[in-house]
Design a protein around this motif. Structure first.
Motif, short mmCIF file in Angstrom:
data_model
loop_
_atom_site.label_atom_id
_atom_site.label_comp_id
_atom_site.label_asym_id
_atom_site.label_seq_id
_atom_site.Cartn_x
_atom_site.Cartn_y
_atom_site.Cartn_z
N VAL A 153 0.84 -1.20 0.00
CA VAL A 153 0.00 0.00 0.00
C VAL A 153 0.88 1.25 0.00
CG1 VAL A 153 -1.66 1.36 1.33
CG2 VAL A 153 -2.02 -1.10 1.04
N THR A 154 1.90 1.28 0.84
CA THR A 154 2.73 2.51 0.86
C THR A 154 3.54 2.64 -0.41
OG1 THR A 154 4.88 1.85 1.77
CG2 THR A 154 3.12 2.11 3.33
N ASP A 155 4.05 1.52 -0.90
CA ASP A 155 4.92 1.59 -2.07
C ASP A 155 4.16 2.03 -3.32
OD1 ASP A 155 7.87 0.45 -2.75
OD2 ASP A 155 6.53 0.22 -4.47
N HIS A 156 3.03 1.40 -3.58
CA HIS A 156 2.25 1.78 -4.77
C HIS A 156 1.70 3.20 -4.64
CE1 HIS A 156 2.90 -1.88 -6.78
NE2 HIS A 156 1.68 -2.39 -6.84
N THR A 157 1.36 3.60 -3.41
CA THR A 157 0.87 4.96 -3.19
C THR A 157 1.97 5.98 -3.53
OG1 THR A 157 -0.65 4.28 -1.45
CG2 THR A 157 0.06 6.58 -1.42
N THR A 158 3.17 5.71 -3.04
CA THR A 158 4.28 6.63 -3.30
C THR A 158 4.51 6.76 -4.80
OG1 THR A 158 5.30 5.97 -1.23
CG2 THR A 158 6.72 7.09 -2.81
N HIS A 159 4.46 5.62 -5.49
CA HIS A 159 4.70 5.69 -6.93
C HIS A 159 3.65 6.54 -7.63
CE1 HIS A 159 4.82 4.69 -11.17
NE2 HIS A 159 6.11 4.62 -10.95
N PHE A 160 2.39 6.32 -7.28
CA PHE A 160 1.34 7.02 -8.01
C PHE A 160 1.39 8.53 -7.76
CE2 PHE A 160 -2.97 8.75 -8.48
CZ PHE A 160 -3.10 8.55 -9.85
N TYR A 161 1.54 8.92 -6.51
CA TYR A 161 1.43 10.36 -6.21
C TYR A 161 2.74 11.11 -6.42
CZ TYR A 161 -3.28 9.68 -4.54
OH TYR A 161 -4.61 9.40 -4.48
N ALA A 162 3.87 10.45 -6.17
CA ALA A 162 5.13 11.20 -6.20
C ALA A 162 5.96 10.92 -7.45
CB ALA A 162 5.95 10.90 -4.96
N LEU A 163 5.86 9.71 -7.99
CA LEU A 163 6.80 9.33 -9.04
C LEU A 163 6.15 9.27 -10.42
CD1 LEU A 163 8.70 6.57 -7.04
CD2 LEU A 163 9.15 9.02 -7.12
N ILE A 190 -8.44 0.80 2.16
CA ILE A 190 -9.38 0.48 1.07
C ILE A 190 -10.04 1.75 0.55
CG2 ILE A 190 -11.54 -0.70 0.47
CD1 ILE A 190 -10.75 -2.91 2.44
N ASP A 191 -10.49 2.60 1.48
CA ASP A 191 -11.10 3.86 1.07
C ASP A 191 -10.12 4.68 0.25
OD1 ASP A 191 -13.36 3.19 2.41
OD2 ASP A 191 -12.96 4.42 4.19
N PHE A 192 -8.88 4.68 0.71
CA PHE A 192 -7.86 5.49 0.03
C PHE A 192 -7.57 4.93 -1.38
CE2 PHE A 192 -3.42 6.55 -0.91
CZ PHE A 192 -3.48 7.93 -0.80
N ALA A 193 -7.55 3.60 -1.50
CA ALA A 193 -7.29 2.99 -2.82
C ALA A 193 -8.43 3.31 -3.79
CB ALA A 193 -7.12 1.48 -2.66
N LEU A 224 -2.64 0.53 -9.61
CA LEU A 224 -3.71 0.97 -8.70
C LEU A 224 -4.70 -0.16 -8.44
CD1 LEU A 224 -4.39 4.62 -9.90
CD2 LEU A 224 -2.82 3.77 -8.15
N VAL A 225 -4.91 -1.04 -9.42
CA VAL A 225 -5.74 -2.23 -9.18
C VAL A 225 -5.07 -3.08 -8.09
CG1 VAL A 225 -6.73 -4.32 -10.20
CG2 VAL A 225 -6.67 -2.19 -11.54
N GLU A 226 -3.76 -3.17 -8.19
CA GLU A 226 -3.01 -3.93 -7.17
C GLU A 226 -3.06 -3.25 -5.81
OE1 GLU A 226 0.38 -6.49 -9.44
OE2 GLU A 226 1.03 -4.67 -8.41
N LEU A 227 -3.03 -1.92 -5.81
CA LEU A 227 -3.13 -1.17 -4.54
C LEU A 227 -4.42 -1.54 -3.83
CD1 LEU A 227 -2.37 1.23 -2.60
CD2 LEU A 227 -3.52 2.74 -4.22
N LEU A 228 -5.51 -1.59 -4.60
CA LEU A 228 -6.81 -1.93 -4.01
C LEU A 228 -6.79 -3.37 -3.49
CD1 LEU A 228 -9.74 -1.26 -3.36
CD2 LEU A 228 -10.34 -1.77 -5.74
#
Lengths: 494, 329
Positions: free
Chosen positions: A101-111, A193-196, A352-356
């Motif tokens: 969750v943290t890794d995929h989140t970082t990629h989407f928003y920052a990278l 889950i809400d965040f994803a 993002l599908v994986e994040l969820l």
């Protein structure tokens, strides 16, 4: 011959370097993506205690140490011939989901995300995390910080440290989950889950509802038809922690499905003299160079690959988004399976599908009564002397292979690391983008930089494991030289 | 409004964990941004080496330099950032003491190349190719930096003002240092270790300590330690006794021994030697009355032989900066 050098972090900061050679007509003759660093874990791990490996191999990558920790501890289960109790496996998996969750989140928003959220044609100075905040609002930035913080809290609580965990032991996990902690983790999983879902909505609103972006995703610049690799469960659904490795061909047909212990029968590595990183390929197809297609052993192991090799996702909401992913991108079902999506930019969506899925699966584990069991370790009774473990790192299938003497002192180790799987595909994507933007001596300057950068970044090449760069906003410098290697022009991205 | 002081965060040969630890400051990152101009950080920003070269000397207030020196590029960046920075801080274990990748100093570069490219389980390399500094390809020449034969710490290359230990430094300690600078408190003597304590991890560890007397060592996979007693007293090699405090005693909290990532305590030159000395004083070899020297030595050896990897246990992080340095000197 003209030579263009693109140095992602300038020559001297060297963690990755691209050379483009032009032919006499000013078209791209060839490109070379070089990795100028090497740290030598394969050698200095020899002589170490096997049980130290989860702590030692963490240091391959500070961005995804959790992946190395898990692959390592699974290799130790094997080397010591011990099966961890169910609660220990669940704790490991729970931690691994928090990490995803943290890794995929970082990629989407920052990278990777800024390319889309801000737009691929936007001025580079805005295409970064600050630009994202400006566009989506400070409130969302705080949500991203909160998401990282709450999941890193889980990593430290259960793994011992926020970065470079220590709690993995052969046969289990060194620290149990209390009843109070379980409640807290459940709460965090629900927030995840809400965040994803919220993140998928942002992607839908900003990218999918914009036809220009969809056209870009489905353009041939970012299209490669290679083999795909990923780990699947017993129903052929995506799994990050355990299962069999499945490889499908460019048509989507299963090429092979094997136990991770058999990896060396299926993966081989090719060496080039101009880079320190090796090129993994499918051994039973063979190394045919940097080529697409069914006759080339090049394969890809990314979020997109994992979706392409699977028959679906193991959680309900992620499955719905999985189906939407393939339907929207025009993939047809054959024999009950969607045909692979070859648009490499779709990797961002797949992530993002994986994040969820990670968030949903984290909740499943958090509400499992067994997670609070205090039976978390089985003590090994033997040293078998060979251990192989693998997980899906966010950036690809990660395999650790150890051989030890009778005292459990290592005599040989081998590693096939996440991003490394994608070294050949990345090189090919770079060449494709270069060919698209350099022709007949014409160099589309900003387009070249942007589009090569995007070709690169979709693989999430924090390249942490290989080159340790996090090119969230990759600086680039292009030097164009005449055939005598004199610089005739320099392009720079500021 | 006066211009904010510049800071930079640079990585040489590293894993990226030091950067992630900075990001794990979480909301305090916004305070950092409010007080400093984060001018150079290849991880997150695209300022380039040429931008650094263009600065007047000493224009950067602080450079946090992480990663060890493994090739000529790392060394050149160390010289450049030294010149442009008022304060150069060795940030984290790699730049301070070489860290885990420093264990490669136990091997020659040839052996490393051999293990990766030749004698390797998955590599198919019939032409026995080993990457080299310059390669002529059909289209021209390609170069990659030569790898040094051994890992060096930052202070072997340039003068270092302060050291922040840890693999990686814990976020609360990073914040302590930054907050100290923001509040313009006086800095300690140059060359000091900052962002950590001066004692040992034992001082931060909540486990009960009694009389240390060890009859037998255990490997971590062999026993489930009792949750409240000192791990060393239970026979696990816990490096806490020879390691600087500052982390908060994290590893023993999850029933795992300290592995020594915060480096030597204040006033100690060599972490492994300190650990060996400490163990020497607590080994219990029983009653030796009437035994010959050989018999006594055998009893000591029997206990010591439970630890088949001294270098990896005692010098996991500090080999490069130790008295030993490694095999390749």
């Amino acid at each position: 011959m003209n030579k263009i050098t693109i140095e992602p972090i300038t020559r001297l900061e060297g963690h990755g370097k691209i050379e483009i050679f032009l032919d006499e007509k000013g078209n791209v003759a060839n490109t070379y993506f070089q990795v100028p660093e090497l740290r030598g874990f394969e050698q200095f791990c020899v002589g170490r205690l096997a049980e130290d490996m989860p702590v030692i191999t963490n240091r391959i990558c500070g961005v995804c140490p959790e992946a190395h920790h898990m692959a390592s501890v699974k290799a130790l289960d094997d080397l010591f011939g011990v099966v961890p109790p169910p609660a220990a496996v669940k704790i490991r998996e729970l931690i691994y989901m928090a990490f995803y969750v943290t890794d995929h989140t970082t990629h989407f928003y920052a990278l990777g995300g800024p390319d889309f959220i801000i737009g691929p044609e936007a001025p580079p100075a805005e295409r970064n995390i600050l630009g994202v905040i400006k566009k989506v609002g400070l409130d969302i930035a705080k949500q991203v910080i909160d998401c990282r913080a709450r999941n890193h809290h889980i990593l430290e609580l259960l793994g011992g440290r926020g970065i470079h965990l220590v709690a993995g032991v052969p046969g289990g996990w060194s620290r149990a989950v209390s009843v109070d902690e379980r409640r807290q983790i459940e709460d965090i999983a629900r927030k995840n889950i809400d965040f994803a879902l919220f993140t998928l909505k942002i992607f839908s609103d900003i990218v999918l509802k914009n036809s220009a972006y969809l056209d870009l995703i489905t353009s041939d610049i970012y299209l490669h038809k290679t083999y795909y690799m990923g780990t699947v469960d017993d129903k052929n659904r995506v799994n990050f922690y355990d299962g069999l490795v499945r490889v499908v061909d460019p048509e989507g047909k299963e090429f092979v499905k094997y136990h991770p212990k058999e990896y060396a029968s299926h993966i081989a590595e090719h060496v080039e003299p101009w880079t320190y990183l090796k090129f993994p390929y499918l051994k039973n197809i063979g190394w045919k160079g940097f080529e697409d297609g069914i006759n080339s052993g090049v394969y890809c192991a990314t979020p997109l690959s994992r979706l392409n090799v699977s028959d679906g996702m193991a959680t309900q909401l992620a499955q719905e988004h999985y189906e939407q992913f393939y339907e929207t991108l025009g993939s047809k079902k054959i024999n009950g399976r969607y045909q692979p999506v070859h648009y490499r930019l779709a990797t961002h969506w797949a992530r993002l599908v994986e994040l969820l899925y990670a968030a949903e699966h984290m909740l499943e584990l958090a509400i499992d009564p067994e997670i609070t069991s205090d039976h978390i370790r089985n003590i090994p009774k033997e040293i078998k002397g060979v251990g192989i473990g693998s997980v899906e790192a966010p950036r690809g299938t990660l395999t650790h292979h150890y051989i030890s003497d009778t005292r459990g002192v290592l005599t040989k180790i081998n590693l096939i690391v996440g991003t490394t799987n994608n070294y050949a595909p990345m090189s090919m994507s770079i060449k494709r983008a270069a060919q698209k933007f350099i022709y007949n001596g014409q160099i589309v300057t900003e387009g070249l930089l942007n589009k090569i950068e995007m070709a690169f970044r979709l693989y999430d090449p924090c390249l942490s494991c290989a080159t340790h760069t996090l090119p969230g906003k990759m600086p680039m410098e292009v030097t164009i030289r005449d055939k005598d290697c004199n610089i005739i022009r320099t392009l720079a991205r500021d | 409004m006066a211009e904010l002081p510049k800071i930079s965060i640079y990585w040489a040969s590293s894993c990226g964990g030091c950067e992630i630890s900075v990001v794990n400051l979480n909301e305090k990152i916004l305070d950092v941004a409010a007080n400093f101009n984060l001018f150079f950080c290849p991880c997150l920003l695209d300022t380039k080496k040429t931008d650094i070269e263009a600065l007047p000397d000493k224009d950067i207030l602080i450079t946090f330099f992480n990663g060890s020196i493994k090739n000529e590029d790392n060394a050149e960046m160390a010289h450049l950032l030294r010149k442009k920075s008022q304060l150069l801080i060795a940030f984290g274990s790699c730049s301070s003491e070489g860290c885990i990748p420093g264990l490669s100093n136990l091997h020659s570069l040839d052996d490393q190349m051999n293990a990766i490219y030749l004698d390797n389980l998955t590599t198919i390399n019939p032409d026995r190719i080993i990457p080299r500094h310059e390669t002529i390809v059909p289209e021209g020449a390609l170069t990659i930096p030569a790898i040094y034969d051994r890992v060096r710490t930052l202070s072997e290359i340039v003068e270092v003002d302060y050291y922040i230990p840890g693999c990686p430094p814990e976020p609360h300690q990073i914040w302590n240092v930054i907050d100290h600078v923001i509040k313009q408190r006086p800095l300690p003597e140059r060359g000091s270790v900052i962002g950590a304590g001066r004692s040992t991890v034992c001082d931060e560890c909540s486990r009960k300590k009694g009389n240390k007397s060890i009859k037998k060592f255990y490997r971590t996979y062999e026993i489930v330690p009792e949750p409240e007693t000192c791990l060393l007293e239970q026979g696990l090699i816990c490096m806490g006794i020879a390691t600087r405090d500052g982390c908060g005693g994290l590893c023993p909290k999850v029933n795992m021994p300290c592995t020594g990532c915060y480096g030597t305590p204040e006033g100690v030159l060599d972490q492994g030697a300190k650990m060996a000395a400490a163990l020497g004083s607590i080994l219990d070899i029983g009653d030796v009355k009437g035994l010959t020297d050989d018999e006594i030595n055998k009893r000591i050896d029997d206990i010591i032989n439970e630890i088949p990897d001294f270098a990896g246990m005692f010098y996991k992080y500090s080999l490069c900066s130790s008295i030993l340095k490694g095999k390749v000197i």
